[in-house]
Design an enzyme around this catalytic site. Structure first.
Site, mmCIF file in Angstrom:
data_model
loop_
_atom_site.group_PDB
_atom_site.id
_atom_site.type_symbol
_atom_site.label_atom_id
_atom_site.label_comp_id
_atom_site.label_asym_id
_atom_site.label_seq_id
_atom_site.Cartn_x
_atom_site.Cartn_y
_atom_site.Cartn_z
ATOM 1 N N ASP A 100 -7.924 -15.876 -17.633
ATOM 2 C CA ASP A 100 -8.760 -16.423 -16.559
ATOM 3 C C ASP A 100 -9.854 -17.361 -17.071
ATOM 4 O OD1 ASP A 100 -9.548 -15.994 -13.603
ATOM 5 O OD2 ASP A 100 -11.443 -15.625 -14.649
ATOM 6 N N GLU B 63 -5.423 -20.249 -17.758
ATOM 7 C CA GLU B 63 -5.879 -20.897 -16.537
ATOM 8 C C GLU B 63 -7.017 -21.824 -16.949
ATOM 9 O OE1 GLU B 63 -8.113 -20.405 -12.327
ATOM 10 O OE2 GLU B 63 -8.848 -19.540 -14.181
ATOM 11 N N HIS C 12 -3.034 -17.363 -6.030
ATOM 12 C CA HIS C 12 -3.982 -16.660 -5.164
ATOM 13 C C HIS C 12 -5.278 -17.428 -4.920
ATOM 14 C CE1 HIS C 12 -5.308 -16.089 -9.194
ATOM 15 N NE2 HIS C 12 -6.455 -15.582 -8.764
ATOM 16 N N ASP C 13 -5.401 -18.623 -5.511
ATOM 17 C CA ASP C 13 -6.616 -19.418 -5.307
ATOM 18 C C ASP C 13 -6.357 -20.623 -4.410
ATOM 19 O OD1 ASP C 13 -8.230 -17.818 -6.939
ATOM 20 O OD2 ASP C 13 -7.599 -18.892 -8.743
ATOM 21 N N ASP D 128 -3.983 -9.683 -16.186
ATOM 22 C CA ASP D 128 -4.968 -10.751 -16.091
ATOM 23 C C ASP D 128 -6.080 -10.435 -17.087
ATOM 24 O OD1 ASP D 128 -6.447 -12.935 -14.824
ATOM 25 O OD2 ASP D 128 -5.166 -12.532 -13.101
ATOM 26 N N ASN E 9 -0.557 4.487 -0.501
ATOM 27 C CA ASN E 9 -1.309 5.719 -0.224
ATOM 28 C C ASN E 9 -2.144 5.660 1.054
ATOM 29 O OD1 ASN E 9 -3.213 3.979 -1.151
ATOM 30 N ND2 ASN E 9 -4.270 5.447 -2.453
ATOM 31 N N ASP F 206 -1.588 -1.170 -3.987
ATOM 32 C CA ASP F 206 -1.875 -0.407 -5.203
ATOM 33 C C ASP F 206 -0.703 -0.451 -6.185
ATOM 34 O OD1 ASP F 206 -0.052 1.476 -4.034
ATOM 35 O OD2 ASP F 206 -1.723 2.130 -2.770
ATOM 36 N N ASP G 236 0.855 -1.192 0.000
ATOM 37 C CA ASP G 236 0.000 0.000 0.000
ATOM 38 C C ASP G 236 0.889 1.240 0.000
ATOM 39 O OD1 ASP G 236 -1.880 1.977 0.466
ATOM 40 O OD2 ASP G 236 -2.060 1.523 2.618
HETATM 41 C C1 NOJ Z 1 -9.994 -17.908 -11.485
HETATM 42 C C2 NOJ Z 1 -9.341 -16.851 -10.649
HETATM 43 O O1 NOJ Z 1 -8.004 -17.200 -10.431
HETATM 44 C C3 NOJ Z 1 -10.142 -16.750 -9.388
HETATM 45 O O2 NOJ Z 1 -9.508 -15.963 -8.421
HETATM 46 C C4 NOJ Z 1 -11.501 -16.210 -9.743
HETATM 47 O O3 NOJ Z 1 -12.307 -16.203 -8.594
HETATM 48 C C5 NOJ Z 1 -12.182 -17.054 -10.829
HETATM 49 N N1 NOJ Z 1 -11.291 -17.442 -11.881
HETATM 50 C C6 NOJ Z 1 -13.308 -16.298 -11.460
HETATM 51 O O4 NOJ Z 1 -12.828 -15.256 -12.258
#
Ligand code: NOJ
Length: 554
Positions: free
Chosen positions: A199, A256, A329-330, A97, A22, A28, A20
């Protein structure tokens, strides 16, 4: 074949949690710029920036309401231009992305489609009439509940969403919609980005017969995967997408695509495929069910994991190329996912796991915080979670008859918030991520595990990552690590060993993933290139201490 994108080392940034700048507790773009020196020093050559576009943030930016605007929490379009420029000065490329299976329900196209059923934008999405007072099909969305949401103020009319109800799917059957998407993609590529992580791209084709599936849960629904993912005919959309956008710019793309059977790889990668590379989730999803449920707990073994990993390498490179990754991140943190005993989630183990992935064949992707050996956060209540899927999985676990305690345990283990906690930069208040309370609680271990504490420690996980990257980039071995063959070796269950080899070099990568000393035969060798512990090689054997990892030039 040599390709520039095969040689990249990618670092994934989840902007909301990176830095961050700001003072609003939200990471950001200027925060990323501040850390470019750190990333350059680490040695990565490309950044994948998770979505920073305009969005109501239902799914933290994977619900885009304007592809041409930056969300003010993240900054401005000028900030993105500055990031591209300043990264370039450091020889770091940027990929963005690309979320084109769905938009936000707040996107102007969807708003227009709702307001005016006769507008051309109606056909940009999937609207259908229900049957007998029920939605058109019984399919369950990825984030649970029906894929169909009732259209307000219209009789018996529904719209389709594979993910949350605030993420309506685009109708790829509509050529006009596709043209608008291609225009947007080319606009971004014209800016000078190097490409995209794409994605949920294997969702863009739906089974057009709209039939019910077999009920597979207490919610009375049927997973949508059979009907909305990897459907025949998707290759037609892929071909046009590639020709009208990616090919024009010779950019790098990484798909992905979860659940792709190996016999379908050729529509994704390789000469005929749409993308430069893809992520293969067949091994990384070892801890969740086929329908991506976080319950019940999966009883996997290291042998199964190793077999899946080796199979992935074998199958992928018959056809094309992949990105290899330990975290994203998933997922939860890899130390928690792969190491059962909490006492064993140590820096030494983080180095061994990192090494296992860094030298596989494929383009390595490092997820922020992985390089310092971050572990999961434990949360005491479901209310402490932000991630919408954590809430959805919690509700579904209860519905399936698990207790609140069990449901919370599933979510704690598998929550996407585990990798989304703010990056731990130092041991100061808010871990140096921000000087105000962050949008999501800091990692509870930030005082012990943080960048400042590791950066000058030659024995830290961070230093090991730097050494691994430097070794991969060393001109003496670079070609071997990028283009050399991958050969798995037979070994006991907890030892994962493979050879990377070309005409120049033969290199053994070995990891002992257990809390036990063991040995591995070694007839001859020239030199140890890297190790996370003292080296003991004698009597034609390598002795491996618990969780020792080594790279050996044969
Ligand atoms: C895959 C992404 O990596 C995930 O974070 C997202 O929730 C879903 N696709 C939907 O866009």
């Amino acid at each position: 074949m040599q390709e520039w994108w095969k040689e990249e080392i990618v670092y994934q940034i989840y902007p909301k949690s990176f830095k961050d700048s700001n003072h609003d507790g939200i990471g950001d773009i200027q925060g990323i710029i501040e850390k470019l020196d750190y990333l350059e020093d680490l040695g990565v050559t490309m950044l994948w920036i998770c979505p920073v576009y305009q969005s109501p943030m239902d799914d933290n930016g994977y619900d885009i309401s304007d592809y041409y605007q930056i969300h003010p929490d993240f900054g401005t379009m000028e900030d993105i231009d500055e990031l591209i420029q300043k990264a370039k000065e450091r020889h770091i490329k940027i990929i963005m992305d690309l979320v084109i299976n769905h938009t936000s329900d707040e996107h102007a196209w969807f708003q227009e489609a709702l307001k005016n059923p006769d507008s051309p934008y109606r056909n940009y999405y999937i609207f259908k009439e229900g049957k007998n007072d029920q939605p058109p099909t019984n399919w369950r969305s990825v984030f649970s509940g029906s894929v169909w949401e009732k259209v307000p103020h219209e009789d018996n009319m529904y719209y389709f969403h594979s993910f949350s109800k605030k993420q309506p799917d685009l109708n790829w059957e509509n050529p006009q919609m596709r043209e608008d998407i291609y225009r947007m993609i080319n606009w971004w590529l014209d800016k000078g980005i190097a490409g995209f992580r794409v994605d949920a791209i294997n969702f863009i084709k739906k089974d057009q017969s709209w039939q019910d599936g077999p009920v597979d849960g207490a919610d009375g629904l049927s997973s949508c995967f059979e009907f909305a993912r990897n459907q025949p005919g998707i290759e037609v959309f892929f071909k046009e997408l590639r020709e009208k956008t990616f090919d024009v710019h010779q950019c790098m793309t990484v798909a992905e695509a979860v659940g792709v059977p190996y016999h379908q790889l050729d529509i994704f990668i390789g000469e005929k495929g749409c993308f430069s590379m893809m992520f293969d989730f067949n091994y990384s999803h070892i801890d969740i069910t086929e329908h991506e449920e976080w319950f019940p707990l999966q009883n996997w073994t290291m042998q199964e994991y190793k077999d899946k990993l080796f199979l992935s390498q074998k199958e992928i490179f018959k056809t094309g190329w992949c990105g290899v990754f330990l975290e994203n991140h998933d997922m939860q943190r890899s130390l928690n996912r792969l190491i059962r005993n909490p006492q064993e989630r140590t820096p030494k183990v983080a180095k061994a796991l990192g090494q296992l992935f860094m030298f596989l064949k494929g383009t390595p992707f490092i997820y922020q915080g992985e390089e310092i050996g971050t572990i999961n956060n434990h949360r005491l209540s479901i209310n402490d979670f932000d991630d919408l899927n954590s809430h959805a999985q919690y509700r579904r676990a209860l519905q399936e008859g698990y207790s609140e305690e069990e449901a919370l345990d599933f979510v704690n283990r598998r929550s996407r918030d585990n990798t989304r906690s703010p990056m731990s930069w130092n041991n100061q208040r808010y871990a140096g991520f921000s000087d105000t309370k962050p949008w999501l609680a800091n990692n509870e271990y930030y005082k012990e595990i943080n960048v400042a504490g590791e950066i000058n420690d030659s024995d830290s996980v961070l230093s090991y990552y730097k050494q691994m990257i430097a070794l991969r980039q060393n001109p003496l071995y670079h070609q071997t690590f990028v283009y050399g063959d991958f050969t798995p070796l037979d070994s006991e269950e907890y030892v994962i060993a493979y050879i990377r080899q070309d005409k120049q070099n033969q290199i053994l990568c070995i990891q002992n993933l257990q809390n036990k000393t063991t040995s591995f035969p070694l007839e001859h060798y020239s030199k140890v290139l890297l190790s996370n512990d003292d080296i003991h090689i004698y009597d034609h054997q390598i002795q491996l201490s618990p969780y020792q990892s080594m790279i050996i030039l044969l």
